[in-house]
Design an enzyme around this catalytic site. Structure first.
Site, PDB file in Angstrom:
ATOM      1  N   LYS A 116       4.659   7.577   1.488  1.00  0.00           N
ATOM      2  CA  LYS A 116       5.476   6.360   1.500  1.00  0.00           C
ATOM      3  C   LYS A 116       4.829   5.232   0.713  1.00  0.00           C
ATOM      4  O   LYS A 116       3.618   5.205   0.545  1.00  0.00           O
ATOM      5  CB  LYS A 116       5.657   5.888   2.955  1.00  0.00           C
ATOM      6  CG  LYS A 116       6.519   6.781   3.791  1.00  0.00           C
ATOM      7  CD  LYS A 116       6.256   6.591   5.276  1.00  0.00           C
ATOM      8  CE  LYS A 116       5.122   7.425   5.773  1.00  0.00           C
ATOM      9  NZ  LYS A 116       4.624   7.083   7.081  1.00  0.00           N
ATOM     10  N   ALA A 117       5.678   4.313   0.268  1.00  0.00           N
ATOM     11  CA  ALA A 117       5.191   3.055  -0.306  1.00  0.00           C
ATOM     12  C   ALA A 117       5.669   1.943   0.616  1.00  0.00           C
ATOM     13  O   ALA A 117       6.768   2.024   1.178  1.00  0.00           O
ATOM     14  CB  ALA A 117       5.725   2.859  -1.706  1.00  0.00           C
ATOM     15  N   VAL A 118       4.829   0.937   0.774  1.00  0.00           N
ATOM     16  CA  VAL A 118       5.141  -0.132   1.721  1.00  0.00           C
ATOM     17  C   VAL A 118       5.113  -1.475   0.997  1.00  0.00           C
ATOM     18  O   VAL A 118       4.191  -1.748   0.217  1.00  0.00           O
ATOM     19  CB  VAL A 118       4.135  -0.134   2.900  1.00  0.00           C
ATOM     20  CG1 VAL A 118       4.491  -1.187   3.919  1.00  0.00           C
ATOM     21  CG2 VAL A 118       4.084   1.244   3.554  1.00  0.00           C
ATOM     22  N   GLY A 120       0.833  -1.194   0.000  1.00  0.00           N
ATOM     23  CA  GLY A 120       0.000   0.000   0.000  1.00  0.00           C
ATOM     24  C   GLY A 120       0.863   1.238   0.000  1.00  0.00           C
ATOM     25  O   GLY A 120       2.084   1.172   0.158  1.00  0.00           O
ATOM     26  N   SER A 121       0.228   2.358  -0.220  1.00  0.00           N
ATOM     27  CA  SER A 121       0.944   3.619  -0.120  1.00  0.00           C
ATOM     28  C   SER A 121      -0.054   4.685   0.273  1.00  0.00           C
ATOM     29  O   SER A 121      -1.262   4.532   0.104  1.00  0.00           O
ATOM     30  CB  SER A 121       1.645   3.972  -1.427  1.00  0.00           C
ATOM     31  OG  SER A 121       0.713   3.936  -2.484  1.00  0.00           O
ATOM     32  N   GLY A 122       0.489   5.753   0.817  1.00  0.00           N
ATOM     33  CA  GLY A 122      -0.357   6.879   1.193  1.00  0.00           C
ATOM     34  C   GLY A 122       0.136   8.098   0.445  1.00  0.00           C
ATOM     35  O   GLY A 122       0.421   8.028  -0.745  1.00  0.00           O
ATOM     36  N   TYR A 123       0.274   9.190   1.142  1.00  0.00           N
ATOM     37  CA  TYR A 123       0.680  10.433   0.523  1.00  0.00           C
ATOM     38  C   TYR A 123       2.187  10.442   0.257  1.00  0.00           C
ATOM     39  O   TYR A 123       2.655  10.940  -0.748  1.00  0.00           O
ATOM     40  CB  TYR A 123       0.303  11.576   1.477  1.00  0.00           C
ATOM     41  CG  TYR A 123       0.363  12.935   0.862  1.00  0.00           C
ATOM     42  CD1 TYR A 123      -0.565  13.330  -0.088  1.00  0.00           C
ATOM     43  CD2 TYR A 123       1.363  13.833   1.239  1.00  0.00           C
ATOM     44  CE1 TYR A 123      -0.509  14.589  -0.654  1.00  0.00           C
ATOM     45  CE2 TYR A 123       1.423  15.094   0.683  1.00  0.00           C
ATOM     46  CZ  TYR A 123       0.484  15.472  -0.269  1.00  0.00           C
ATOM     47  OH  TYR A 123       0.560  16.709  -0.830  1.00  0.00           O
ATOM     48  N   ASP A 152      -3.415  12.912  11.231  1.00  0.00           N
ATOM     49  CA  ASP A 152      -4.098  12.124  10.198  1.00  0.00           C
ATOM     50  C   ASP A 152      -4.473  10.791  10.835  1.00  0.00           C
ATOM     51  O   ASP A 152      -3.618   9.929  11.039  1.00  0.00           O
ATOM     52  CB  ASP A 152      -3.164  11.932   9.001  1.00  0.00           C
ATOM     53  CG  ASP A 152      -3.901  11.320   7.823  1.00  0.00           C
ATOM     54  OD1 ASP A 152      -5.069  10.924   7.996  1.00  0.00           O
ATOM     55  OD2 ASP A 152      -3.313  11.233   6.736  1.00  0.00           O
TER      56      ASP A 152
HETATM   57  N1  LIG Z   1       3.598  -2.562   8.525  1.00  0.00           N
HETATM   58  C1  LIG Z   1       2.682  -2.580   7.564  1.00  0.00           C
HETATM   59  N2  LIG Z   1       2.138  -3.739   7.160  1.00  0.00           N
HETATM   60  C2  LIG Z   1       1.202  -3.759   6.184  1.00  0.00           C
HETATM   61  N3  LIG Z   1       0.752  -2.673   5.541  1.00  0.00           N
HETATM   62  C3  LIG Z   1       1.253  -1.481   5.900  1.00  0.00           C
HETATM   63  C4  LIG Z   1       2.235  -1.363   6.926  1.00  0.00           C
HETATM   64  N4  LIG Z   1       2.521  -0.069   7.074  1.00  0.00           N
HETATM   65  C5  LIG Z   1       1.762   0.599   6.190  1.00  0.00           C
HETATM   66  N5  LIG Z   1       1.001  -0.240   5.473  1.00  0.00           N
HETATM   67  C6  LIG Z   1       0.056   0.131   4.395  1.00  0.00           C
HETATM   68  O1  LIG Z   1       0.710   1.075   3.569  1.00  0.00           O
HETATM   69  C7  LIG Z   1      -0.036   2.283   3.501  1.00  0.00           C
HETATM   70  C8  LIG Z   1       0.928   3.466   3.472  1.00  0.00           C
HETATM   71  O2  LIG Z   1       1.694   3.542   4.646  1.00  0.00           O
HETATM   72  P1  LIG Z   1       1.751   4.886   5.504  1.00  0.00           P
HETATM   73  O3  LIG Z   1       2.794   4.719   6.546  1.00  0.00           O
HETATM   74  O4  LIG Z   1       0.373   5.235   5.976  1.00  0.00           O
HETATM   75  O5  LIG Z   1       2.258   5.923   4.402  1.00  0.00           O
HETATM   76  P2  LIG Z   1       1.863   7.446   4.143  1.00  0.00           P
HETATM   77  O6  LIG Z   1       2.625   8.261   5.145  1.00  0.00           O
HETATM   78  O7  LIG Z   1       2.295   7.698   2.768  1.00  0.00           O
HETATM   79  O8  LIG Z   1       0.378   7.583   4.350  1.00  0.00           O
HETATM   80  C9  LIG Z   1      -0.957   2.272   4.714  1.00  0.00           C
HETATM   81  O9  LIG Z   1      -2.155   2.931   4.434  1.00  0.00           O
HETATM   82  C10 LIG Z   1      -1.173   0.800   4.994  1.00  0.00           C
HETATM   83  O10 LIG Z   1      -2.309   0.322   4.288  1.00  0.00           O
HETATM   84 MG   LIG Z   2      -0.689   6.935   5.772  1.00  0.00          MG
END
Ligand SMILES: Nc1ncnc2c1ncn2[C@@H]1O[C@H](COP(=O)(O)OP(=O)(O)O)[C@@H](O)[C@H]1O
Ligand SMILES: [Mg+2]
Length: 493
Positions: A150-152, A145-148, A278
């Site tokens: 980071k990509a994970v 997943g990713s948000g604004y 957030d």
């Molecule tokens: N440890 C994790 N395990 C599984 N999915 C994760 C994990 N961390 C984040 N994610 C997924 O990745 C997405 C982006 O991570 P996040 O830290 O929220 O990034 P951003 O700061 O870009 O919003 C999250 O919305 C979540 O769905």
């Molecule tokens: Mg996020």
């Protein structure tokens, strides 16, 4: 966006994605993360751009100072962290951009103080801290997943443990909008990387069962950018609200209790009262049924300064609250109350009351109402959630609710019923009716209340509160031996 990325992940996982993720994360000068996103040289700021490089440098400095505050602040185990040197490297005017390219990847020094234990092959436990070395032979990379910002990605370590890797999303909104504004790709990377760095510092300093565990980090060159940061954390499952609404009340209550415990911890953290600006469900993940916060880059510790109550307005889409301005010139408990109202509007109101045991409803309704009105603080809210847990776990909630059935059931030890399932809601099993019970009397009570039920099978499996899982059945014409189960069949009444 999410669906598009999931499709990319599915389609290219084995070949392209694995290669590209590993390339971009672990090999310098390699391909960009996804097709059509080759960064190219950073353009110089053009006349149409709003900000100049001076403004970008100012923003980087502000973030840098924030990270420094969090890594120093409070009495917690934060002083003298290993990231300090890197933090300096990323500092504005620091050697980050000018110095010669560093080696590709440097492992975290062995025995570096203050890092949480790395996971063993199966369960998390004491073990070596993870650094770049751990990432050299990972397999099965999968986009999560990713948000604004980071990509994970999920990867499997050579020992077999699966972990999550977080990195700045090279095709994300944050980096993209910064590059559009300032036209400075490396500078924009540094700005975004400070968010990841802030998150890493906070994950470490706020360690708690409901804060995602940080296992380590790695700095390495990537594409045209030196020293990109990847954090290595516990793996979770993204929170899907639709899915949660279909699970048992017991599991939904667990999420609300996790959240209550998290908010209590944040309100009393070593750094001060931490608020999550957030707070949407996507900033949390589930790890073995427990809710954990994963996104901490929008967390804030400072309370809002004020000269009068009018400065202390908490604004939400559906309503506003005005909090008191303290004699010291801070809005009282504003950080804690912002978290609490968000917990109410995103979680409690959907997850707490529905299909709860009837005798617990009044208490649950009072929790929902009090958090929706902000009439309780975090301490009282958690105390009430813990009280619900106690009533549920101890079976006290059953008093007065079981009428005492007239029906008789015959016990058939070491046996189960194959087939003869029916569906009920919310069941732990899709094809049958599998519910948790406190004791035999509750199982009988449930069977008496289901028109189809003629028998039930008590398993040796338990839920997180220690309740036993029971299959309810439409008949008993297929009783078969099973040493781990006990069958009860309805014989009269
Ligand atoms: N440890 C994790 N395990 C599984 N999915 C994760 C994990 N961390 C984040 N994610 C997924 O990745 C997405 C982006 O991570 P996040 O830290 O929220 O990034 P951003 O700061 O870009 O919003 C999250 O919305 C979540 O769905
Ligand atoms: Mg996020």
């Amino acid at each position: 966006m999410r669906r598009r990325r999931a499709a990319v992940a599915a389609g290219f996982c084995a070949s392209f994605l694995l290669g590209s993720v590993l390339n971009v994360l672990f090999a310098p000068g390699s391909e960009p993360p996804r097709p059509g996103q080759s960064p190219g040289p950073s353009p110089a700021p053009g006349p149409g751009r709003r900000g100049g490089r001076g403004e970008l440098a100012r923003q980087i400095r502000a973030r840098y100072e924030e990270v420094q505050r969090y890594s120093r602040g409070g009495p917690g185990p934060g002083a003298g962290r290993p990231e300090r040197r890197r933090l300096m490297d990323l500092a504005p005017g620091g050697p980050g951009l000018q110095r010669p390219r560093p080696p590709r990847a440097r492992p975290l020094p062995d025995g570096a103080p203050g890092w949480p234990p790395a996971p063993g092959p199966g369960s998390p436990g004491p073990g070596p801290r993870l650094g770049c070395a751990a990432l050299r032979n990972v397999s099965g990379a999968q986009y999560l997943g990713s948000g604004y910002t980071k990509a994970v990605y999920r990867v499997r370590l050579p020992g077999g443990a699966a972990v999550a890797l977080k990195a700045v999303d090279f095709s994300g909104h944050d980096l993209g909008s910064c590059v559009r504004e300032f036209g400075a790709r490396r500078g924009c990377y540094r700005l975004a990387a400070h968010k990841l760095l802030k998150e890493m510092v906070l994950l470490e300093r706020l360690r708690h069962p409901n804060v995602l565990q940080l296992y380590g980090y790695c700095y390495q060159d990537s594409e045209d950018i030196p020293d990109t940061l990847t954090t290595i954390t516990e793996l979770g499952a993204p929170v899907e609200m639709i899915q949660l609404l279909q699970t048992s009340w017991e599991d939904r209550f667990r999420i609300c209790l996790s959240l209550g415990r998290l908010l209590h911890h944040l309100a009393h953290s070593p750094l001060g009262s931490v608020t999550l600006l957030d707070f949407r469900p996507r900033q949390f993940v589930l790890v073995d049924g427990e809710l954990k916060v994963t996104d901490l880059d929008d967390a804030r510790v400072e309370e809002t300064p004020c000269t009068g109550n009018a400065d202390c307005t908490l604004e939400f889409p559906a309503r506003n609250f005005t909090l008191p301005c303290s004699a010291q010139g801070w809005c009282e408990a504003m950080n804690e109350k912002r978290n609490l109202y968000n917990a109410y509007r995103f979680f409690f109101t959907y997850l707490l009351p529905h299909s709860a045991p009837p005798s617990l409803r009044p208490l649950l309704d009072s929790i929902v109402n009090a958090t929706g009105e902000l009439s309780w603080g975090v301490d009282e809210t958690l105390a009430q959630l813990e009280k619900v847990l106690h009533l549920y776990r101890s079976g006290k909630y059953l008093q007065n609710s079981t009428a005492g059935s007239q029906a008789e059931y015959q016990r058939l030890p070491d046996s189960t019923i194959s087939q003869e399932d029916y569906r009920c809601w919310p069941s732990y099993h899709h094809g049958g009716c599998l519910l948790s019970v406190f004791n035999l009397a509750e199982a009988v009570d449930i069977c008496e209340n289901h028109a189809q039920c003629q028998a039930f099978v008590v398993t040796n499996q338990t839920t997180w509160t220690g309740r036993q899982l029971v299959f309810f059945k439409t008949g008993w014409s297929h009783v078969v031996p099973d040493p781990s189960k006990t069958t009860y069949v309805r014989v009269s009444g």
